[in-house]
Design an enzyme around this catalytic site. Structure first.
Site, PDB file in Angstrom:
ATOM      1  CB  CYS A 127      -0.935  -0.014   1.197  1.00 41.60           C
ATOM      2  SG  CYS A 127      -0.075  -0.088   2.776  1.00 41.60           S
ATOM      3  CG  HIS A 140      -4.128   0.655   4.280  1.00 41.09           C
ATOM      4  ND1 HIS A 140      -3.464  -0.094   3.341  1.00 41.09           N
ATOM      5  CD2 HIS A 140      -5.205   1.186   3.628  1.00 41.09           C
ATOM      6  CE1 HIS A 140      -4.111  -0.049   2.192  1.00 41.09           C
ATOM      7  NE2 HIS A 140      -5.161   0.725   2.333  1.00 41.09           N
ATOM      8  CG  ASN A 143      -7.936   1.627  -0.041  1.00 44.19           C
ATOM      9  OD1 ASN A 143      -6.729   1.369   0.014  1.00 44.19           O
ATOM     10  ND2 ASN A 143      -8.785   1.177   0.862  1.00 44.19           N
TER      11      ASN A 143
END
Length: 520
Positions: free
Chosen positions: A105, A436, A458
């Site tokens: 991520c 994250h 995202n």
């Protein structure tokens, strides 16, 4: 028959044995009492059951949670309705990306910041940068960093906390913005079509497992040779040979990264695009009318659609040349601004052993608090620039719906409990850790210019959230966002002064260090 002396000795021995047995019995009884104290008893369980069944709401909550899961049962429809997905400031990004079953991520978020600027600067409809390319070199650099850390701790006891940390992560997927900057500054970038995703970048666990296993064998060998008297120079030569095997494993798993590639894209042409849309609508209407009469339209086949716009062709370009030529982002011109309330504000902190490469940028953050972060972030978004950030994505979040909001995920009402720890204590007690990284692409401001909610890009694909985008309430932002990486031009003088000050070094196992070490 015992003599008098023997009988006397026997009596004394018997008395001593009885005394010892009595003492053992007493100790045993004491231990039993100690172990029993504080134990869960049947009467306690019966009392809990009676309390549970006395409340009708508990049965209703149990029915909902057992059949639907805790999060689904905790959804507060009023909270979700209030968290609208309109934003007063909203940037337009390319297509959503998907890290799939990997912990990249932090890398996807960094690439999303870079590709946004490239799409805007080059006037492209879309562009994806190769995540696999940076993934390959991140693994190589982490392998080298690990083996160098082994050479740095050859005399460290294997039971020490230092050794435990060094031997923990190896080439695992996690990382941070500065790791991303290290990679891009050293290796550059390339489009995704030049080095596309593979089975082992999509799902990295198996590859990582066996690379780590080999590296730990290498570590054992290096320590053994050190004990046998090998010099550091000899050990570094051995290390170089070990890295050749890691390169081979990664090339087999991911494919060897290309040294050069061809960059071919076409720019948008908004006028032609609008014209084509109008013509398409006109042709469609004429065709529908003709179809109703059973006749063939005279316009069928008259107009052919052509892709317009300027064609950019750059052949045999290296990744570093590509980065410097086409990406206007200066990764050295950013500051990691944090809200770590368990540490003193107004200080620059640096995490020891936090880099992903030897001689790379260690993780640093200016601990300035939420007011500074939000003020600079809003200014950056208003100027048309997205931002990399890290958070704890697990509490009060709905993955499928794409929601980060405490009111929308009302587990406190479901369980009839309260969660009262503040942000500082959540860090101290390990309840909340940054896990994250994503990209902030928009914000909604009220009439006083204060943020109410944030638009989040995202990297979990289009099937989660609203086409891959999440909405985050401002309250959740304050509670669970830890770092936002911001351009220096939008930071105030005090923050810049802190960013240029001598950093306070933190141990790798500091609570905030742990939060930043395992982004995935």
């Amino acid at each position: 028959m015992l003599t008098r002396q023997a009988e006397k000795s026997h009596i004394v021995s018997s008395i001593e044995l009885m005394t010892q047995n009595t003492e053992k019995t007493a100790v045993s009884a004491s231990q039993t009492a100690l172990s029993a104290e504080g134990a869960l008893t049947s009467s306690m369980s019966e009392g809990y059951s009676s309390q549970f069944n006395s409340q009708r709401a508990n049965k209703i909550a149990a029915n909902a949670a057992v059949h639907n899961g805790v999060l689904a049962a905790a959804v507060d429809y009023e909270g979700v309705r209030q968290l609208r997905r309109t934003f007063s400031i909203e940037l337009k990004q390319g297509s959503i990306t998907n890290q799939k079953r990997s912990g990249r991520c932090w890398m996807f978020s960094g690439l999303n910041v870079c590709r946004y600027e490239m799409i805007k600067d080059l006037n492209l409809a879309d562009l994806e940068l190769s995540e696999t390319y940076l993934f390959f070199w991140d693994k190589m650099e982490k392998a080298n960093y690990y083996l160098e850390s082994i050479l740095d701790t050859l005399d460290e006891p294997l039971s020490s906390r230092e050794w435990e940390y060094v031997n923990a992560d190896l080439v695992d997927d996690g990382g941070w913005f500065w790791g991303f900057a290290n990679l891009v500054n050293k290796y550059g970038l390339m489009p995704a079509d030049a080095y596309p995703e593979s089975a082992n970048s999509d799902s990295s666990a198996d590859m990582v497992q066996y690379v780590n296993a080999l590296l730990r064998e290498d570590a054992a060998q290096l320590r053994a040779r050190h004990e046998q008297g090998a010099s550091l120079a000899v050990l570094r030569e051995v290390k170089s040979q070990m890295l050749a095997a890691i390169y081979r494993m990664l090339s087999i798993s991911l494919g060897e990264p290309p040294a050069t590639f061809d960059f071919v894209v076409r720019t948008k042409d908004d006028e032609d695009k609008d014209s084509q849309s109008a013509e398409s609508s006109e042709n469609s209407s004429a065709a529908d009318s003709s179809a109703e009469k059973g006749e063939k339209s005279e316009k069928d086949g008259e107009k052919k659609g052509f892709i317009t716009g300027k064609l950019i062709v750059d052949k045999n370009i290296t990744p570093l040349e590509f980065f410097h030529k086409y990406c206007s982002v200066d990764l050295n011109d950013y500051v990691d601004v944090a809200d770590a309330p368990h540490k003193e504000y107004g200080k620059l902190y640096e995490l020891r052993r936090s880099s992903n490469m030897v001689a790379g940028h260690e993780i640093q953050f200016a601990n300035m608090g939420m007011d500074v972060i939000k003020r600079a972030l809003i200014a950056q978004l208003q100027a048309g620039h997205p931002a990399w950030f890290a958070c704890d994505c697990e509490p009060f979040s709905l993955r499928r719906m794409g929601v980060f909001d405490r009111k929308s995920v009302n587990v406190e009402a479901l369980f009839d409990v309260e969660y009262k720890l503040d942000k500082a204590d959540r860090l101290r007690f390990g309840e909340s850790l940054g896990n994250h990284a994503m990209t902030i692409q928009g914000v909604d401001l009220d009439e006083n210019g204060n943020p109410t909610r944030w638009k989040i890009e995202n990297s979990w694909g289009k099937m989660v959230g609203e086409n891959g985008y999440f909405v985050m309430s401002d309250e959740w932002f304050s509670d669970f966002v830890y770092d936002v990486v911001l351009r220096r031009e939008f930071l105030d003088a005090d923050t810049l002064a802190v960013a240029h000050s001598k950093p306070v070094e933190l141990e790798p196992w500091d609570p905030f260090c742990k939060a930043t070490r395992c982004i995935a």
